[in-house]
Design an enzyme around this catalytic site. Sequence first.
Site, short mmCIF file in Angstrom:
data_model
loop_
_atom_site.label_atom_id
_atom_site.label_comp_id
_atom_site.label_asym_id
_atom_site.label_seq_id
_atom_site.Cartn_x
_atom_site.Cartn_y
_atom_site.Cartn_z
CB SER A 145 -0.96 0.00 1.19
OG SER A 145 -0.26 -0.33 2.34
CB THR A 161 -1.58 5.55 4.37
OG1 THR A 161 -2.39 5.42 3.23
CG2 THR A 161 -0.92 6.90 4.42
CB THR A 217 -0.83 6.24 0.57
OG1 THR A 217 -1.66 5.09 0.59
CG2 THR A 217 -1.53 7.31 -0.25
NE ARG A 229 -9.38 7.53 -3.41
CZ ARG A 229 -8.66 7.35 -2.30
NH1 ARG A 229 -7.37 7.11 -2.36
NH2 ARG A 229 -9.23 7.42 -1.13
CB VAL A 230 -6.05 12.39 -5.46
CG1 VAL A 230 -5.17 12.93 -4.35
CG2 VAL A 230 -5.27 12.33 -6.77
N GLY A 231 -6.61 10.48 -2.75
CA GLY A 231 -7.17 10.46 -1.40
C GLY A 231 -6.69 11.62 -0.57
CG ASP A 232 -6.32 10.87 3.57
OD1 ASP A 232 -6.47 9.86 2.85
OD2 ASP A 232 -5.71 10.85 4.65
CB THR A 285 -3.93 5.78 8.11
OG1 THR A 285 -4.00 4.64 7.26
CG2 THR A 285 -4.27 5.37 9.52
N GLY A 286 -6.64 5.65 6.48
CA GLY A 286 -8.01 5.16 6.33
C GLY A 286 -8.66 5.72 5.08
N GLY A 315 -9.73 7.92 2.57
CA GLY A 315 -9.36 9.31 2.34
C GLY A 315 -10.53 10.25 2.14
C1 SD4 Z 1 -6.27 7.01 0.85
N1 SD4 Z 1 -5.80 7.41 3.16
O1 SD4 Z 1 -5.75 7.04 -0.25
C2 SD4 Z 1 -5.40 6.63 2.02
C3 SD4 Z 1 -5.49 5.16 2.23
C4 SD4 Z 1 -5.01 4.72 3.56
O2 SD4 Z 1 -4.50 3.22 5.09
O3 SD4 Z 1 -4.68 5.43 4.43
N2 SD4 Z 1 -4.92 3.54 3.84
O4 SD4 Z 1 -7.46 7.21 1.05
#
Ligand code: SD4
Length: 338
Positions: free
Chosen positions: A95, A197, A215, A225-228, A248-249, A251
């Site tokens: 990841s 992440t 990440t 797609r872009v996360g947090d 983390t988690g 996004g």
């Molecule tokens: C995301 N926050 O791209 C990241 C994924 C993540 O643990 O944290 N995974 O949304």
Amino acid sequence: MKNRRDFLKLTALGGAAVVTGSLIQSCDTDKTKGTAVSKQDNKNKPIQKPVVISTWDHGMQANIPAWEILNNGGSALDAVEAGVRVVESDPNNSSVGIGGAPDREGNVSLDACIMDHKGMCGAVAALENIENPISVARKVMEDTPHVMLVGKGALEFAISKGFEEKNLLTEDSKLKWEKWLETSKYEPIINIENHDTIGMLAIDSEGNLSGSCTTSGLAYKLRGRVGDSPIIGAGLFVDNEIGAACATGLGEAIIRIAGSAIVVELMRHGYSPTEACKEAVERIIKIHGKDAAFQIGFLALNKQGEYGGYSLFSQFNFAITNKSKNELAYTEYNKEWT
Ligand code: SD4
């Protein structure tokens, strides 16, 4: 080093102690129990430094080079870059960096950001074929007037700075992706395999804070797609007067509340690190309701070197390294996985 799945198996067998909350409370403040929020008066507290904390069990591996820098009087900024690079370059981590799970079209696309004690920051998003996006993010911060570069432009910038292009899709992640293609079921439920992440926060011997976050994002995400994680204020935020936070988690849920910025802001208003992380998780629950079935975890480190974390579901752990400890701990959480 054991991966997270092995570690969970071990804990299920009773082969390892699960530290839930108490350790974090004791190093945070003894007032963090329950829901009452204690306002901290930090003015006369001695600063515990240096300290580095980072998300998930791969944090143990990442804290080694980070601690070496901090313990030798180096800067938090150098520490948080060197620390997460190790995880980016580990092909067995699915990841982050090389070996990261690809998007649904088979492209490994990476997101990262870094922030220092002067409020400077740099980020890259949807960057392909570069093993260490965190170092590209640092170059964006130091060598450009911008904060974020994305996609093709980020890749061209990286190449212009001497980064080497390489294929980041390992045989193993290609096989898993091909297996996924058989059903192509897109369910961004995090906490079991498609997460991890790495976010890292550090305070150095000068008392300066920095943070990093990197990440490959959600496994089999939509292309683009872009996360947090590369978004300053969402996946990471540092305010050298107050503290730093990372996330983390899922996004999308973290972005909706400007998660890491909120955690730092709450610490400014007297919340301990754990309390601030808890309040941020509660704001996510307010938006998504009690049925939210994704993981969210926040970590925070304040200017006094106190740290804490909180997650929506159980099993969120983090690595802590300072002069007296080098260990993994579990955060407190809102609810159990069912
Ligand atoms: C995301 N926050 O791209 C990241 C994924 C993540 O643990 O944290 N995974 O949304």
